[in-house]
Design an enzyme around this catalytic site. Structure first.
Site, PDB file in Angstrom:
ATOM      1  N   ASN A 127      50.721   8.691  36.644  1.00  0.00           N
ATOM      2  CA  ASN A 127      50.363   9.952  36.023  1.00  0.00           C
ATOM      3  C   ASN A 127      49.138   9.379  34.979  1.00  0.00           C
ATOM      4  OD1 ASN A 127      52.281  11.306  37.253  1.00  0.00           O
ATOM      5  ND2 ASN A 127      53.738  11.417  35.366  1.00  0.00           N
ATOM      6  N   VAL A 128      47.947  10.238  35.035  1.00  0.00           N
ATOM      7  CA  VAL A 128      46.767   9.814  34.077  1.00  0.00           C
ATOM      8  C   VAL A 128      46.770  10.723  32.976  1.00  0.00           C
ATOM      9  CG1 VAL A 128      45.572   9.020  35.988  1.00  0.00           C
ATOM     10  CG2 VAL A 128      45.354  11.359  35.475  1.00  0.00           C
ATOM     11  N   HIS A 153      47.391   4.058  37.463  1.00  0.00           N
ATOM     12  CA  HIS A 153      46.052   4.968  37.603  1.00  0.00           C
ATOM     13  C   HIS A 153      45.069   5.184  36.818  1.00  0.00           C
ATOM     14  CE1 HIS A 153      48.491   6.248  41.685  1.00  0.00           C
ATOM     15  NE2 HIS A 153      48.079   5.011  41.767  1.00  0.00           N
ATOM     16  N   CYS A 161      30.807   4.325  29.964  1.00  0.00           N
ATOM     17  CA  CYS A 161      29.516   4.327  30.887  1.00  0.00           C
ATOM     18  C   CYS A 161      29.439   2.990  31.599  1.00  0.00           C
ATOM     19  CB  CYS A 161      28.072   4.268  29.669  1.00  0.00           C
ATOM     20  SG  CYS A 161      28.010   2.584  29.098  1.00  0.00           S
ATOM     21  N   CYS A 223      23.871   2.960  24.655  1.00  0.00           N
ATOM     22  CA  CYS A 223      22.842   2.007  25.455  1.00  0.00           C
ATOM     23  C   CYS A 223      21.716   2.382  25.035  1.00  0.00           C
ATOM     24  CB  CYS A 223      23.101   3.019  27.111  1.00  0.00           C
ATOM     25  SG  CYS A 223      24.554   2.144  27.685  1.00  0.00           S
TER      26      CYS A 223
END
Length: 285
Positions: A127-128, A153, A161, A223
């Site tokens: 489960n996530v 998972h 990113c 970034c």
């Protein structure tokens, strides 16, 4: 080392036996009593918390028409991949609040109690949703939870990113809101009216007749500071068609190898990543 597997449900091809709840409880208690058990859980554990499952009891998809975004689609560097990411993040933006606000159910708390009492020293979950973590967060520190619970998972609660900068999902949700005021207004109206969208197990929603082209995925601020440009984000979960990182696979095997018994709960083992854990325990028997 011998690994025992409880026989509450008959194996494939064998007639199923029905036993009373009291007998099932007694059998499970007897199985767990020695400790040193690794628990392997799936979506069935979270259904009572309002998190939908992909598959039914027979392991087949309950919605055969559902079309998830595959890993190669999400990571495509072309314009086509950009459109896939717009689609994913709009659907995820609308669906994530239901997962974020979900609460552990009695199964999660029962498991947490068994963990705290050292009957289940290791937990491997497919489960996530992070609900196993929520259930025991009042007892264990975050570092200890990460040592005892393996998210096979991944998790919906972190995003990164393409250059590896990680941000909590709640923060990213705020960035999406700021970048898409029209969809923020839509979500606010849902909250105001008490309306609910049909959320999929991976935290997105099915949308029909909706254009994704105006949905803005913000640039990664880190970034930008580094002189790069990137609006390429991915949640820290395993997508359909994506391989599980070696370190996660190796740890799942380690957790099986270090246990004397494996208890399976709320899963049909239809995904190979989970099935091979049980396969390993059978080989070691």
């Amino acid at each position: 080392m011998r690994i025992s597997v409880p026989t509450i449900v008959g194996g494939s091809g064998a007639p199923r036996r029905t036993i009373s709840p009291a007998a099932a409880v007694e059998r499970i208690a007897e199985f767990l009593a020695p400790g040193k058990v690794t628990l392997l859980t799936g979506a069935g554990v979270s259904v009572a918390s309002g998190i939908r499952a992909y598959r039914g009891k027979d392991g087949r998809y309950m919605n055969p028409n559902y079309k998830p975004i595959f890993y190669h689609e999400l990571t495509d560097e072309s314009e086509k991949g950009f459109v896939f990411r717009q689609r994913y993040w709009l659907r995820s933006y609308l669906g994530y609040p239901s997962v974020r606000d979900a609460l552990p159910n009695t199964s999660h708390y029962a498991i947490a109690a068994l963990q705290y009492a050292s009957y289940l020293p290791r937990l491997v979950t497919q489960n996530v949703d992070g609900l196993h973590h929520k259930a025991i967060a009042h007892l264990w520190e975050p570092d200890h939870i990460r040592k005892q619970i393996l998210e096979l998972h991944g998790t919906l609660h972190r995003v990164h990113c393409k250059h590896g900068h990680i941000v909590p999902r709640d923060v990213f949700q705020d960035w999406l809101s700021a970048s898409n005021p029209q969809w923020k207004a839509f979500v606010d109206n849902l909250d105001k009216t008490g309306s609910k969208l049909r959320t999929n197990p991976d935290g997105d929603v099915d949308l029909e007749g909706v254009s994704y082209t105006d949905f803005v995925v913000p640039e990664c601020p880190q970034c930008t500071l580094d002189g790069q440009q990137s609006s390429f984000y991915k949640p820290e979960l395993i997508f359909f068609g994506e391989s599980i990182p070696s370190r996660i696979k190796d740890r799942s095997f380690h957790d099986i190898e270090q246990s004397e018994r494996v208890f399976v709960l709320g899963t049909t083992l239809a995904t190979y990543s989970a099935f091979r854990c049980l396969q390993l325990s059978a080989i070691m028997t």
